[in-house]
Design a protein around this motif. Structure first.
Motif, PDB file in Angstrom:
ATOM      1  N   UNK A   1       0.792  -1.228   0.000  1.00  0.00           N
ATOM      2  CA  UNK A   1       0.000   0.000   0.000  1.00  0.00           C
ATOM      3  C   UNK A   1       0.826   1.281   0.000  1.00  0.00           C
ATOM      4  N   UNK A   2       2.036   1.249   0.538  1.00  0.00           N
ATOM      5  CA  UNK A   2       2.844   2.464   0.640  1.00  0.00           C
ATOM      6  C   UNK A   2       3.890   2.528  -0.471  1.00  0.00           C
ATOM      7  N   UNK A   3       4.154   3.734  -0.930  1.00  0.00           N
ATOM      8  CA  UNK A   3       5.191   3.953  -1.939  1.00  0.00           C
ATOM      9  C   UNK A   3       5.838   5.312  -1.700  1.00  0.00           C
ATOM     10  N   UNK A   4       7.170   5.350  -1.718  1.00  0.00           N
ATOM     11  CA  UNK A   4       7.925   6.589  -1.592  1.00  0.00           C
ATOM     12  C   UNK A   4       8.447   7.011  -2.963  1.00  0.00           C
ATOM     13  N   UNK A   5       8.436   8.317  -3.216  1.00  0.00           N
ATOM     14  CA  UNK A   5       8.950   8.826  -4.487  1.00  0.00           C
ATOM     15  C   UNK A   5       9.749  10.098  -4.243  1.00  0.00           C
ATOM     16  N   UNK A   6      10.885  10.222  -4.947  1.00  0.00           N
ATOM     17  CA  UNK A   6      11.706  11.431  -4.874  1.00  0.00           C
ATOM     18  C   UNK A   6      12.209  11.789  -6.257  1.00  0.00           C
ATOM     19  N   UNK A   7      12.177  13.078  -6.565  1.00  0.00           N
ATOM     20  CA  UNK A   7      12.823  13.608  -7.774  1.00  0.00           C
ATOM     21  C   UNK A   7      13.808  14.684  -7.328  1.00  0.00           C
ATOM     22  N   UNK A   8      15.087  14.386  -7.483  1.00  0.00           N
ATOM     23  CA  UNK A   8      16.153  15.325  -7.141  1.00  0.00           C
ATOM     24  C   UNK A   8      16.679  15.913  -8.441  1.00  0.00           C
TER      25      UNK A   8
ATOM     26  N   UNK B   1      23.636  30.407 -11.524  1.00  0.00           N
ATOM     27  CA  UNK B   1      22.437  29.827 -12.113  1.00  0.00           C
ATOM     28  C   UNK B   1      22.194  28.389 -11.675  1.00  0.00           C
ATOM     29  N   UNK B   2      23.260  27.634 -11.400  1.00  0.00           N
ATOM     30  CA  UNK B   2      23.112  26.222 -11.091  1.00  0.00           C
ATOM     31  C   UNK B   2      22.432  26.035  -9.732  1.00  0.00           C
ATOM     32  N   UNK B   3      21.480  25.083  -9.683  1.00  0.00           N
ATOM     33  CA  UNK B   3      20.769  24.795  -8.451  1.00  0.00           C
ATOM     34  C   UNK B   3      20.580  23.289  -8.315  1.00  0.00           C
ATOM     35  N   UNK B   4      20.621  22.820  -7.073  1.00  0.00           N
ATOM     36  CA  UNK B   4      20.320  21.430  -6.756  1.00  0.00           C
ATOM     37  C   UNK B   4      19.170  21.447  -5.771  1.00  0.00           C
ATOM     38  N   UNK B   5      18.066  20.787  -6.117  1.00  0.00           N
ATOM     39  CA  UNK B   5      16.881  20.924  -5.286  1.00  0.00           C
ATOM     40  C   UNK B   5      16.036  19.665  -5.351  1.00  0.00           C
ATOM     41  N   UNK B   6      15.098  19.580  -4.418  1.00  0.00           N
ATOM     42  CA  UNK B   6      14.111  18.501  -4.402  1.00  0.00           C
ATOM     43  C   UNK B   6      12.908  18.965  -5.208  1.00  0.00           C
ATOM     44  N   UNK B   7      12.748  18.442  -6.397  1.00  0.00           N
ATOM     45  CA  UNK B   7      11.605  18.796  -7.233  1.00  0.00           C
ATOM     46  C   UNK B   7      10.325  18.196  -6.677  1.00  0.00           C
ATOM     47  N   UNK B   8      10.397  16.938  -6.241  1.00  0.00           N
ATOM     48  CA  UNK B   8       9.263  16.256  -5.620  1.00  0.00           C
ATOM     49  C   UNK B   8       9.780  15.310  -4.534  1.00  0.00           C
ATOM     50  N   UNK B   9       9.007  15.155  -3.485  1.00  0.00           N
ATOM     51  CA  UNK B   9       9.325  14.203  -2.424  1.00  0.00           C
ATOM     52  C   UNK B   9       8.039  13.901  -1.676  1.00  0.00           C
ATOM     53  N   UNK B  10       7.511  12.692  -1.847  1.00  0.00           N
ATOM     54  CA  UNK B  10       6.235  12.389  -1.206  1.00  0.00           C
ATOM     55  C   UNK B  10       6.090  10.891  -0.937  1.00  0.00           C
ATOM     56  N   UNK B  11       5.125  10.603  -0.071  1.00  0.00           N
ATOM     57  CA  UNK B  11       4.736   9.223   0.238  1.00  0.00           C
ATOM     58  C   UNK B  11       3.287   9.037  -0.182  1.00  0.00           C
TER      59      UNK B  11
END
Length: 365
Positions: A90-97, A113-123
């Motif tokens: 039932x559970x799923x983790x997702x991350x887009x770095x 200009x360069x950036x490193x970020x979490x675009x998505x992070x959810x359960x």
């Protein structure tokens, strides 16, 4: 003093997700049954380890642009890593770095200009076939474009103004979504609540204007928001009609807005049509924003498509009405690789989407 005491840091959030993924995989691997054996790899589908429920993928794009007011240049605009981890049934983790603008036309990283970020992070919690709950940072459910925003999955290099100019592209909070039958057809729904003032994952700044060559730096980060979207499928799924509504407050300027939108998609053998439109009003003297686009996709030969788009948008900052015409080709030589070339022009478009040529090579891996 910490300026953002409530924000999750990129290393901390990514380490948490990777730690959970590795811990789950390690427990499965203790049996010595080859749990870390990957499934056969296909470009565009990610690397999947079925024994531990882990998938690793992502995308990258190389962009070229020569538009009015800027020098001809290229850059790697996005380099994204996807990590998906199943936990039970039932559970799923997702991350887009995501690394944004890691390489420019000089062949090196530009620290400005360069950036490193979490675009998505959810359960995600899959309660049943019709209901899924999502917690974390996710894409705001307004229209079709914002939910399918990765460069390899879009038809053109540039993005229509109505898909980013009036609202934040990301939300931090909770969402419920799913699909239910209505009169013999499927109805997709999304309902969400954002509380970015207390829960702001990553350092991402949602620029209102994202097109190459724009000189405007307006940002549309939510402070709080509530809203949703529905999408009704008709005619054997060849036609879909959607509607979105949002009530929200932006961080800067600190104002409250009400946004309503519509979108559609129609597919036939010889042509496909898509379109979106939005109308935004505020509780202050800020002028209303409104606009939209209609786009046609015509298959020419195998995986070669001709794209035409007309859009018109009335912005409040700057206060002007822009008309933009885009002609493009989209070619997919192999699965997971997309080549795009487009020419864009219009009227009163110099600030938000300047006239010129754009091209990209995108890979979904």
């Amino acid at each position: 003093m910490n300026r953002h005491p409530r924000r999750f840091s990129l290393p901390g959030a990514a380490a948490l997700l990777l730690g959970l993924a590795c811990a789950s995989g390690a427990m499965a691997a203790d049996d010595g049954d080859g749990s870390w054996q990957p499934a056969p790899y296909t470009l565009g589908q990610g690397l999947y380890f079925p024994g531990v429920g882990l998938r690793v993928g992502g995308y990258a794009d190389l962009n070229f642009f020569s538009v009015q007011g800027t020098k001809t240049s290229y850059n790697v605009r996005d380099l994204s890593l996807f990590i998906t981890q199943d936990i039970g049934t039932r559970w799923q983790l997702f991350s887009e770095i995501e690394a944004t603008n890691p390489v420019n036309s000089t062949g090196r990283t530009d620290d400005d200009d360069a950036e490193l970020d979490i675009e998505r992070l959810y359960a995600d919690y899959h309660a049943n076939q019709a209901i899924t709950f999502r917690f974390g940072k996710f894409l705001t459910p307004v229209g079709e474009w914002n939910l399918v925003h990765a460069d390899p999955l879009t038809w053109t290099v540039s993005r229509p103004l109505s898909t980013s100019a009036a609202f934040s592209r990301h939300a931090n909070g909770a969402m419920m979504f799913g699909t239910v039958p209505v009169h013999g057809n499927d109805l997709d729904y999304w309902v969400f609540a954002d509380d970015s003032k207390n829960l702001n994952i990553g350092r991402d700044q949602d620029n209102a204007y994202t097109n190459f060559g724009t000189t405007e730096t307006l940002q549309n980060n939510f402070r709080q928001a509530i809203g949703g979207r529905v999408l009704y499928h008709l005619l054997g799924d060849s036609l879909s009609i959607g509607a979105s509504t949002l009530n929200y407050e932006l961080q800067q300027p600190r104002e409250k807005y009400w946004l309503n939108g519509i979108d559609f998609s129609w597919t036939s053998r010889y042509v496909s049509l898509t379109g979106e439109g939005i109308y935004r009003s505020s509780t202050s003297s800020t002028p209303d924003e409104r606009g939209g686009f209609v786009q046609a996709e015509v298959p020419v030969w195998r995986r070669l498509y001709l794209i035409g788009r007309y859009e018109r948008y009335r912005s409040s900052t700057p206060a002007q009405t822009s008309t933009i015409r885009t002609t493009a080709i989209n070619f997919k030589p192999i699965e997971g690789v997309v080549l795009k070339l487009e020419y864009r022009d219009g009227s009163h478009n110099e600030l938000l989407a300047p006239t010129g040529w754009l091209a990209s090579v995108a890979v979904l891996f």
